[in-house]
Design an enzyme around this catalytic site. Structure first.
Site, PDB file in Angstrom:
ATOM      1  N   GLU A  33       0.839  -1.205   0.000  1.00 23.22           N
ATOM      2  CA  GLU A  33       0.000   0.000   0.000  1.00 23.22           C
ATOM      3  C   GLU A  33       0.869   1.247   0.000  1.00 23.22           C
ATOM      4  O   GLU A  33       1.913   1.306   0.659  1.00 23.22           O
ATOM      5  CB  GLU A  33      -0.948   0.029   1.200  1.00 23.22           C
ATOM      6  N   LYS A 122      -8.551  -3.652  10.040  1.00 24.42           N
ATOM      7  CA  LYS A 122      -7.223  -3.171  10.399  1.00 24.42           C
ATOM      8  C   LYS A 122      -7.313  -2.606  11.814  1.00 24.42           C
ATOM      9  O   LYS A 122      -7.886  -1.540  12.027  1.00 24.42           O
ATOM     10  CB  LYS A 122      -6.777  -2.096   9.408  1.00 24.42           C
TER      11      LYS A 122
END
Length: 202
Positions: A33, A122
């Site tokens: 990411e 997350k």
């Protein structure tokens, strides 16, 4: 072998993005990411997705708007990671055909995110929730929920977090900081993968 490790390349720039991605993938980290507060993040995502879209899942982090989701999709990204759990962003991510990993901390946020269609959660910052907090939340989550620990989880404590039921990890500065060469990232990535494999085998 696909490992549940997401490399967080905060601060990476488009000139180096492809080389950094190459060494990460070679080391065995195939989810990457680029946080949106990096320099020209969409250009980095596009460069990595074009080069390695078949070998890795490339995407964006620190995504907090629907507009950004659409921009990432146009750039070829397949993963959206957020610091928060905004149902609008999660829904937009799924409608665009991307994987959604919103940031959560409480049971209420966890269930709201899953209800909106999140692919995984997350836990952020993981250091604030802690091992006992994760165990307590895991007890009420649907079976099979993918939970990634981010912020305070790394090669020094993989085993502890896995023992507390973490499925995977997002790794930032322990893997990459602006100024690191591809060779430095390669060395760190290999060590990270070895530490994960050792912890997983337990």
């Amino acid at each position: 072998m696909s490992r549940p490790l997401i490399a967080i390349l905060r601060g990476v720039n488009p000139i180096e993005a492809k080389d950094i991605a190459a060494v990460l993938i070679e080391a065995g980290i195939t989810r990457i990411e680029v946080p949106m507060n990096s320099p020209s993040p969409l250009k980095s995502i596009e460069a990595m997705a074009k080069a390695f879209g078949d070998d890795a899942q490339i995407g964006a982090g620190t995504v907090i708007t629907v507009e950004t989701v659409l921009d990432v999709a146009k750039a070829g990204g397949k993963l959206i990671v957020s610091p928060n759990a905004d149902p609008k962003v999660i829904v937009a991510t799924k409608l665009a055909g991307l994987d959604s990993f919103p940031g959560v901390m409480t049971p209420t946020e966890c269930f709201a995110a899953l209800g909106a269609g999140a692919d995984g959660l997350k836990i952020f910052p993981a250091s604030l929730l802690g091992l006992d907090g994760l165990r307590a939340i895991r007890a009420v989550l649907p079976i099979g929920t993918q939970v990634y620990a981010v912020g305070g989880a790394d090669h020094t404590n993989f085993a502890e977090w896995i023992g507390a039921s973490a499925n995977g990890f997002g790794i930032g500065s322990a893997l990459y900081k602006p100024g690191f060469t591809p060779a430095e990232v390669a060395t760190r990535a290999k060590a990270m993968v070895q530490a994960y494999d050792k912890a997983k085998l337990g």
